[in-house]
Every structure is written in structure tokens, then in C-alpha cells.
Design a protein around this motif. Sequence first.
Motif, PDB file in Angstrom:
ATOM      1  N   LEU A   1       0.824  -1.217   0.000  1.00 19.90           N
ATOM      2  CA  LEU A   1       0.000   0.000   0.000  1.00 19.90           C
ATOM      3  C   LEU A   1       0.859   1.269   0.000  1.00 19.90           C
ATOM      4  O   LEU A   1       0.414   2.313  -0.471  1.00 19.90           O
ATOM      5  CB  LEU A   1      -0.964  -0.002   1.193  1.00 19.90           C
ATOM      6  CG  LEU A   1      -2.071  -1.065   1.159  1.00 19.90           C
ATOM      7  CD1 LEU A   1      -2.911  -1.005   2.413  1.00 19.90           C
ATOM      8  CD2 LEU A   1      -2.953  -0.901  -0.085  1.00 19.90           C
TER       9      LEU A   1
ATOM     10  N   PRO B   1      -8.290  -2.044  -4.270  1.00 22.54           N
ATOM     11  CA  PRO B   1      -7.936  -1.534  -2.924  1.00 22.54           C
ATOM     12  C   PRO B   1      -8.917  -1.997  -1.846  1.00 22.54           C
ATOM     13  O   PRO B   1      -8.510  -2.310  -0.724  1.00 22.54           O
ATOM     14  CB  PRO B   1      -7.987  -0.010  -3.110  1.00 22.54           C
ATOM     15  CG  PRO B   1      -7.677   0.200  -4.559  1.00 22.54           C
ATOM     16  CD  PRO B   1      -8.308  -0.971  -5.274  1.00 22.54           C
ATOM     17  N   GLU B   2     -10.210  -2.073  -2.195  1.00 20.60           N
ATOM     18  CA  GLU B   2     -11.216  -2.519  -1.216  1.00 20.60           C
ATOM     19  C   GLU B   2     -10.986  -3.968  -0.805  1.00 20.60           C
ATOM     20  O   GLU B   2     -11.113  -4.321   0.380  1.00 20.60           O
ATOM     21  CB  GLU B   2     -12.638  -2.382  -1.800  1.00 20.60           C
ATOM     22  CG  GLU B   2     -13.073  -0.978  -2.123  1.00 20.60           C
ATOM     23  CD  GLU B   2     -12.677  -0.513  -3.519  1.00 20.60           C
ATOM     24  OE1 GLU B   2     -13.103   0.580  -3.909  1.00 20.60           O
ATOM     25  OE2 GLU B   2     -11.945  -1.240  -4.226  1.00 20.60           O
TER      26      GLU B   2
ATOM     27  N   THR C   1      -8.023  -4.283   1.480  1.00 22.32           N
ATOM     28  CA  THR C   1      -8.442  -3.918   2.842  1.00 22.32           C
ATOM     29  C   THR C   1      -9.166  -5.079   3.508  1.00 22.32           C
ATOM     30  O   THR C   1      -8.934  -5.373   4.693  1.00 22.32           O
ATOM     31  CB  THR C   1      -9.354  -2.673   2.804  1.00 22.32           C
ATOM     32  OG1 THR C   1      -8.621  -1.591   2.225  1.00 22.32           O
ATOM     33  CG2 THR C   1      -9.807  -2.272   4.198  1.00 22.32           C
ATOM     34  N   GLU C   2     -10.027  -5.771   2.756  1.00 22.44           N
ATOM     35  CA  GLU C   2     -10.723  -6.952   3.290  1.00 22.44           C
ATOM     36  C   GLU C   2      -9.716  -8.029   3.696  1.00 22.44           C
ATOM     37  O   GLU C   2      -9.839  -8.636   4.756  1.00 22.44           O
ATOM     38  CB  GLU C   2     -11.683  -7.529   2.244  1.00 22.44           C
ATOM     39  CG  GLU C   2     -12.937  -6.730   2.027  1.00 22.44           C
ATOM     40  CD  GLU C   2     -13.880  -6.752   3.217  1.00 22.44           C
ATOM     41  OE1 GLU C   2     -14.033  -7.804   3.854  1.00 22.44           O
ATOM     42  OE2 GLU C   2     -14.455  -5.689   3.513  1.00 22.44           O
TER      43      GLU C   2
ATOM     44  N   ARG D   1      -6.663  -7.637   4.596  1.00 27.57           N
ATOM     45  CA  ARG D   1      -5.876  -7.198   5.752  1.00 27.57           C
ATOM     46  C   ARG D   1      -6.687  -7.162   7.046  1.00 27.57           C
ATOM     47  O   ARG D   1      -6.196  -7.539   8.108  1.00 27.57           O
ATOM     48  CB  ARG D   1      -5.311  -5.797   5.465  1.00 27.57           C
ATOM     49  CG  ARG D   1      -4.439  -5.223   6.584  1.00 27.57           C
ATOM     50  CD  ARG D   1      -4.132  -3.756   6.330  1.00 27.57           C
ATOM     51  NE  ARG D   1      -5.346  -2.950   6.373  1.00 27.57           N
ATOM     52  CZ  ARG D   1      -5.418  -1.687   5.942  1.00 27.57           C
ATOM     53  NH1 ARG D   1      -4.367  -1.088   5.439  1.00 27.57           N
ATOM     54  NH2 ARG D   1      -6.554  -1.020   6.016  1.00 27.57           N
ATOM     55  N   ASP D   2      -7.942  -6.713   6.967  1.00 29.67           N
ATOM     56  CA  ASP D   2      -8.690  -6.366   8.176  1.00 29.67           C
ATOM     57  C   ASP D   2      -9.777  -7.351   8.582  1.00 29.67           C
ATOM     58  O   ASP D   2     -10.304  -7.254   9.680  1.00 29.67           O
ATOM     59  CB  ASP D   2      -9.346  -4.980   8.008  1.00 29.67           C
ATOM     60  CG  ASP D   2      -8.318  -3.872   7.817  1.00 29.67           C
ATOM     61  OD1 ASP D   2      -7.137  -4.085   8.167  1.00 29.67           O
ATOM     62  OD2 ASP D   2      -8.689  -2.800   7.298  1.00 29.67           O
ATOM     63  N   SER D   3     -10.128  -8.280   7.701  1.00 29.69           N
ATOM     64  CA  SER D   3     -11.281  -9.148   7.978  1.00 29.69           C
ATOM     65  C   SER D   3     -10.909 -10.346   8.850  1.00 29.69           C
ATOM     66  O   SER D   3      -9.730 -10.596   9.120  1.00 29.69           O
ATOM     67  CB  SER D   3     -11.884  -9.656   6.663  1.00 29.69           C
ATOM     68  OG  SER D   3     -12.415  -8.587   5.940  1.00 29.69           O
TER      69      SER D   3
END
Length: 198
Positions: free
Chosen positions: A25, A67-68, A71-72, A74-76
Motif C-alpha cells: 500500500l 484496494p477494497e 483492505t478486506e 488485511r482487516d477481515s
Amino acid sequence: MEYSAGMVSCLFWLNEAINTIPYYLDKTPVTQMRKIAVEQNLYQVRAEDRCKRITGVVYKRLNTLTPELITELRDSDINTARIVHLISIMKSDLLFFEFMNLVFKKSLQLGKKNLDDADIKNFFDEKIAQSAEVANFSESAINKLKQTYVKFLIESGLVENAQSKKILTPYIDYRLQDLLKQTGYGIYLSTITGIDYE
């Protein structure tokens, strides 16, 4: 995209992908990322060449995601991360995607409880007949690909184990389903669930 047997030397590498995301990122070039991965032993491997190989493969997979979806990843929760990561593998490897479509998805649609060894064999036999590239793969490479594909399905939570190859129904929350459909990844969602979306 061409067919490749490169996956014979790859693992699922979910944690490696998640650990790489901050650098990705930040737009760290892959050449620099290889050095960072070696210097920091980011992937906990001894061989420098192996570390560099992991970096290249992980970057290739991350490059396939929006990018979405990064993020999923990385964060889910772990189950969601596994599904997103599997999609990145399907999107970066044509032969694996076709395997998922023609063997896994078809098994779901036919109501099969287990992946059938005969279906896996038939897939590769057909690809050898259709493609000069695949026909040039060694027998050991084909056997290794069969094992690797099943192993990836196990690690992504879609198959129980290598012995029974029992198919497990994935839980994909509606938010991820909507995101995949809205961002043009509906075909991959369909491959994983066996459901054809409009």
C-alpha cells in the motif's frame, strides 16, 4: 494469460500476503520489497532465494485485487481473508482458475459431497490434450499441481482434508458478496459458491 506450472513451488502464503500489505500500500517497488523481506526475514524462511520468490508471488497476487479487497484481506476475519486470498490466486493463475471452474464449481453444482480424484485427473488429461503448454509439463509437475490445488482448497476452508476431499460450504457474508459483485469479481464468487450470479 498463459498456463503455468509455477504453482508447484508455491504455498498458500496467506500470512505472508497480509504481512506484505503495508509495504504494498506504500507502493514499495517489488525489487525493494525483496530486499526488505530478506533483511527483516519477513516470511520466516532461511533461503534468500525462497524469500525473494515469495515476495514476487505475493505481489503478483495482490496486484489482482482492488484496494477494497486488499483492505478486506488485511482487516477481515480469517475466513473472509482466506476467500479473498483464494480469489487473488485464481485471478493470477489461469490454470488454477480453470480447475476451480471446471472441477470445484461443477462438483458443487452437481451436488457432489467430495472432490473426485477422477474429475481432477480428467481435468488435467483434457488440458494436456488441448494445450501444448500443459502437454509440456512433466508428469511430476502435473502430480504436484494436483496436490497443490487440493492443498489450497484445504487452506482456504473449501475442502476438509486431502484424504476424503469433502467439500465444505463456505460462509461468505453478504457485504463481501456485494463487494465482489460490484467490483467485477462475481465470476470468482460464483466459482467458489457454485451459484451463477446475474
